[in-house]
Design a protein around this motif. Structure first.
Motif, short mmCIF file in Angstrom:
data_model
loop_
_atom_site.label_atom_id
_atom_site.label_comp_id
_atom_site.label_asym_id
_atom_site.label_seq_id
_atom_site.Cartn_x
_atom_site.Cartn_y
_atom_site.Cartn_z
N MET A 24 0.29 6.52 -8.85
CA MET A 24 -0.14 6.78 -7.47
C MET A 24 0.24 5.61 -6.57
O MET A 24 0.67 5.82 -5.43
CB MET A 24 -1.64 7.04 -7.43
CG MET A 24 -2.09 7.61 -6.13
SD MET A 24 -1.33 9.22 -5.84
CE MET A 24 -1.84 9.51 -4.18
N ALA A 25 0.10 4.39 -7.06
CA ALA A 25 0.50 3.22 -6.27
C ALA A 25 2.00 3.27 -5.98
O ALA A 25 2.44 2.94 -4.87
CB ALA A 25 0.14 1.94 -7.00
N ARG A 52 -7.92 15.77 -9.41
CA ARG A 52 -7.04 14.72 -9.92
C ARG A 52 -6.65 13.73 -8.83
O ARG A 52 -6.25 12.62 -9.11
CB ARG A 52 -5.79 15.35 -10.52
CG ARG A 52 -6.11 16.11 -11.78
CD ARG A 52 -4.89 16.76 -12.37
NE ARG A 52 -5.24 17.31 -13.67
CZ ARG A 52 -4.77 18.43 -14.16
NH1 ARG A 52 -3.88 19.13 -13.47
NH2 ARG A 52 -5.14 18.86 -15.34
N LEU A 53 -6.78 14.14 -7.59
CA LEU A 53 -6.45 13.28 -6.46
C LEU A 53 -7.64 12.42 -6.04
O LEU A 53 -7.45 11.34 -5.47
CB LEU A 53 -6.00 14.17 -5.29
CG LEU A 53 -5.35 13.52 -4.10
CD1 LEU A 53 -4.09 12.78 -4.52
CD2 LEU A 53 -5.02 14.56 -3.06
N GLU A 54 -8.86 12.86 -6.37
CA GLU A 54 -10.07 12.17 -5.91
C GLU A 54 -10.14 10.68 -6.24
O GLU A 54 -10.52 9.90 -5.38
CB GLU A 54 -11.32 12.89 -6.45
CG GLU A 54 -11.59 14.18 -5.71
CD GLU A 54 -12.84 14.88 -6.22
OE1 GLU A 54 -13.78 14.18 -6.66
OE2 GLU A 54 -12.85 16.11 -6.19
N PRO A 55 -9.77 10.23 -7.44
CA PRO A 55 -9.86 8.79 -7.71
C PRO A 55 -8.92 7.94 -6.85
O PRO A 55 -9.08 6.73 -6.78
CB PRO A 55 -9.46 8.66 -9.19
CG PRO A 55 -9.57 10.03 -9.76
CD PRO A 55 -9.38 10.98 -8.64
N ALA A 58 -9.38 6.61 -1.84
CA ALA A 58 -9.60 5.34 -1.15
C ALA A 58 -8.28 4.61 -0.93
O ALA A 58 -8.03 4.07 0.16
CB ALA A 58 -10.57 4.45 -1.94
N GLY A 59 -7.42 4.60 -1.93
CA GLY A 59 -6.11 3.97 -1.80
C GLY A 59 -5.25 4.66 -0.76
O GLY A 59 -4.53 4.01 0.01
N SER A 63 -3.87 3.04 2.76
CA SER A 63 -2.41 2.97 2.93
C SER A 63 -1.95 3.42 4.31
O SER A 63 -0.91 2.99 4.78
CB SER A 63 -1.71 3.81 1.87
OG SER A 63 -1.87 5.19 2.16
N GLY A 64 -2.71 4.32 4.93
CA GLY A 64 -2.28 4.85 6.22
C GLY A 64 -1.21 5.92 6.10
O GLY A 64 -0.67 6.37 7.11
#
Length: 144
Positions: A24-25, A52-55, A58-59, A63-64
């Protein structure tokens, strides 16, 4: 969820397999580099795909990067040709190595498709792994 401009390039992310934080990063960085929005492809059951996207919410917020979830009917492999036709802004398609798309015969047939597998992500050097390349490596192509 931030709205994405209609003419912005897009990076599509398959949500048919669990997402590692490193993947994801990497996706977020890819979106920043390409100035692209993120289109998350959610096959049935959509609730599982979105979970699967929930964790990573915040990132994404930090990130914007503009992002949206697109529910898909059927498997991503079956929906891929239609998705690419209906969303011409998709420049990259990213999935985990456990995704059905990673094993799809369509993976090599679509020129805009780039699959990033967990094992292809950059790794931190471990103890005993040289951080600098061998001094001779750049000279090998010259016949030394």
């Amino acid at each position: 969820m931030l709205p994405a401009p209609a003419d912005a390039p897009q990076v599509a992310l398959a949500l048919d397999a669990p997402l590692e934080h490193a993947l994801m990063a990497h996706v977020i960085e890819l979106c920043r580099e390409r100035r692209a929005s993120l289109l998350c492809l959610a096959p049935p059951p959509q609730a599982l795909a979105v979970s699967r996207l929930e964790p990573h919410l915040a990132g994404l917020a930090r990130s914007g990067v503009a992002w949206a979830v697109l529910p898909c009917a059927g498997t991503l492999e079956d929906a891929l040709p239609t998705l690419l036709a209906e969303h011409p802004g998709i420049e990259r398609l990213v999935c985990d190595s456990r995704s059905a798309l990673a094993r799809s015969p369509l993976a090599g047939a679509v020129p805009t498709l780039i699959l990033l597998a967990r094992d292809a992500l950059p790794r931190r050097p471990t103890a005993g792994t040289p951080t600098q390349p061998d001094w001779l490596a750049p000279r090998l192509h010259r016949g030394f």
